[in-house]
Structures are given as structure tokens and as C-alpha cells.
Scaffold this active site. Structure first.
Site, mmCIF file in Angstrom:
data_model
loop_
_atom_site.group_PDB
_atom_site.id
_atom_site.type_symbol
_atom_site.label_atom_id
_atom_site.label_comp_id
_atom_site.label_asym_id
_atom_site.label_seq_id
_atom_site.Cartn_x
_atom_site.Cartn_y
_atom_site.Cartn_z
ATOM 1 N N SER A 115 0.830 -1.208 0.000
ATOM 2 C CA SER A 115 0.000 0.000 0.000
ATOM 3 C C SER A 115 0.871 1.268 0.000
ATOM 4 C CB SER A 115 -0.964 -0.077 1.195
ATOM 5 O OG SER A 115 -1.915 0.929 1.130
ATOM 6 N N ASP A 165 -10.516 -4.115 -4.763
ATOM 7 C CA ASP A 165 -9.864 -3.159 -3.855
ATOM 8 C C ASP A 165 -10.608 -1.815 -3.890
ATOM 9 O OD1 ASP A 165 -8.159 -1.388 -2.564
ATOM 10 O OD2 ASP A 165 -6.364 -2.427 -3.233
ATOM 11 N N HIS A 197 -8.350 -4.578 -0.258
ATOM 12 C CA HIS A 197 -7.047 -3.951 -0.032
ATOM 13 C C HIS A 197 -6.157 -4.846 0.841
ATOM 14 C CE1 HIS A 197 -4.612 -0.435 -0.706
ATOM 15 N NE2 HIS A 197 -4.339 -0.317 0.576
HETATM 16 C C1 MLT Z 1 -1.320 5.923 -0.073
HETATM 17 O O1 MLT Z 1 -1.728 6.886 0.529
HETATM 18 O O2 MLT Z 1 -0.126 5.644 -0.265
HETATM 19 C C2 MLT Z 1 -2.397 5.047 -0.641
HETATM 20 O O3 MLT Z 1 -3.573 5.765 -0.740
HETATM 21 C C3 MLT Z 1 -2.651 3.817 0.138
HETATM 22 C C4 MLT Z 1 -2.789 4.029 1.612
HETATM 23 O O4 MLT Z 1 -1.785 4.108 2.280
HETATM 24 O O5 MLT Z 1 -3.904 4.041 2.136
#
Ligand code: MLT
Length: 217
Positions: A115, A165, A197
Site C-alpha cells: 500500500s 480493492d 485492499h
Molecule cells: C497511499 O496513501 O499511499 C495510498 O492511498 C494507500 C494508503 O496508504 O492508504
């Protein structure tokens, strides 16, 4: 299990370093957690994915409502690009310094990012590709579109995406995939069935098998 050596912030990041279980293995996994994670979160995943590698696991330095991240965002999915670029260089410098302090080979660093961690791993590949030899990116988005497409022909990239996701839409995943293909990287995209996710079992097995078959050993 090998000795756990570093866990300080002297190198600029609070981090954990776990030396390689098998000292003949030259691989080091750079573990990059998601929003709200920390330097301990991905250690078990790293050990599962590549049991003999050394592990370097920093904690993101940006706090969003108390949750560590690797760079600032203005809203969900809207990144502060200036901060992202600054943090990318800061992280790359940390990896370089760590390789001297812990004695690992900078030519064999595999990023494992989830992520927010996958997004800064992508930014490392675009801005400082010399510190990443390969990458496993779970739930990655396009960090920014580079003005000049870097030459990533020597890089191997595994992408794990969730079919449902809610944070990373399918088009985002496909854009990341195309960006890496255009840069010449060897990319494998794994779609995790019935997954959002969160990480799924099958993609962890697929990434493990992919890592075991990497040509650079
Ligand atoms: C981010 O902010 O890098 C992406 O939106 C994923 C997350 O960390 O939630």
C-alpha cells in the site's frame, strides 16, 4: 534465526535490521509498511517470502493522525508529490547508509512494499533505481508520472492487486503495470480473487514462488 542487529534511529529512520539467516545469501529485503504500520509489521511477511534473506525495515516518518506513513498525502489517493520526492531520496540515502553499517550488498536489495509502502517503493524505482534490484508491490498506485521514463530493463517486479480493492481501482493497477512495461521492466501482475485492499493467501504464495525463481542470485 539470525541475530537481530539494528533497531535505532541513528541512520535517520527508526528501523529494524535482521541479518541473513544464511550468510551465503546476498539478498536483503527492504520492507515498507502501509499507512498506520511500523517497522515490526512486515518482518513476519519478509521471513515467509524469503526465509534466508536479511531484512531492513524502516518506519515511515510522516504522521497522519498519529499513523506512520512514508510520505504526505492531501487526501485519499492524492499525494503531496514534493514531499514524496523528498522522502524518496531520504529513504534511498538511508538504504545506502544502512548497507555500509550492516554490510549488505546494495546491488541485491528487493523492495517488499504494501500500500503506502508499495507507492514509495515505486517512487524509489523511478527516482533512485540504483538502490532497488527487484520489487514486490502489493496494492500499488501510480506515485507520479515521470517526465522521463527511466530505464528499468534490469528490474523484476511482482505486483499483487485485489480484484475488489476499494482504495486502488483496477485502472490504477493497470496504469502502474503499463508504466513499468514502458520502462522495460519484467513485470508479473497477480490478481488476487475475491480480495480487497488486504493481502490474500494466494498472492503471498505466488510472490514467494516468484522470488525463489528470480534470476539474480
Ligand atoms: C497511499 O496513501 O499511499 C495510498 O492511498 C494507500 C494508503 O496508504 O492508504
Amino acid at each position: 534465526m539470525a541475530g537481530r542487529k539494528g533497531s535505532s534511529s541513528e541512520l535517520g529512520f527508526i528501523h529494524q535490521f535482521v541479518s541473513a539467516a544464511d550468510r551465503s545469501d546476498h539478498m536483503t529485503l527492504l520492507l515498507l509498511h502501509g499507512t498506520g504500520g511500523n517497522e515490526r509489521d512486515l518482518i513476519p511477511l519478509g521471513q515467509e517470502l524469503y526465509p534466508t534473506a536479511a531484512l531492513l525495515s524502516p518506519r515511515g516518518k510522516v504522521l497522519e493522525s498519529g499513523m506512520p506513513r512514508f510520505f504526505r498525502r492531501l487526501a485519499e489517493g492524492v499525494f503531496d508529490i514534493e514531499d514524496l520526492k523528498f522522502r524518496t531520496h531520504e529513504l534511498a540515502d538511508f538504504v545506502e547508509k544502512s548497507s555500509k553499517v550492516y554490510g549488505f550488498d546494495l546491488r541485491h536489495v528487493i523492495c517488499i512494499g504494501y500500500s503506502n509502502g508499495a507507492n514509495i517503493a515505486s517512487s524509489l524505482l523511478l527516482l533512485r533505481p540504483e538502490v532497488v534490484s527487484s520489487a514486490v508491490l502489493f496494492r500499488a498506485m501510480v506515485p507520479f508520472l515521470p517526465e522521463k521514463v527511466p530505464n528499468l530493463t534490469t528490474k523484476n517486479i511482482f505486483m499483487g492487486a485485489g480484484e475488489h480493492d476499494p482504495i486502488v481501482p483496477r485502472e490504477q493497477t493497470e496504469m502502474v503495470y503499463r508504466m513499468y512495461k514502458k520502462a522495460g521492466a519484467k513485470v508479473l501482475l497477480h490478481w488476487e480473487k475475491d480480495s480487497g485492499h488486504e493481502l490474500g493467501y494466494d498472492e503471498i504464495s505466488a510472490a514467494k514462488e516468484w522470488l525463489a525463481n528470480l534470476p539474480i542470485k
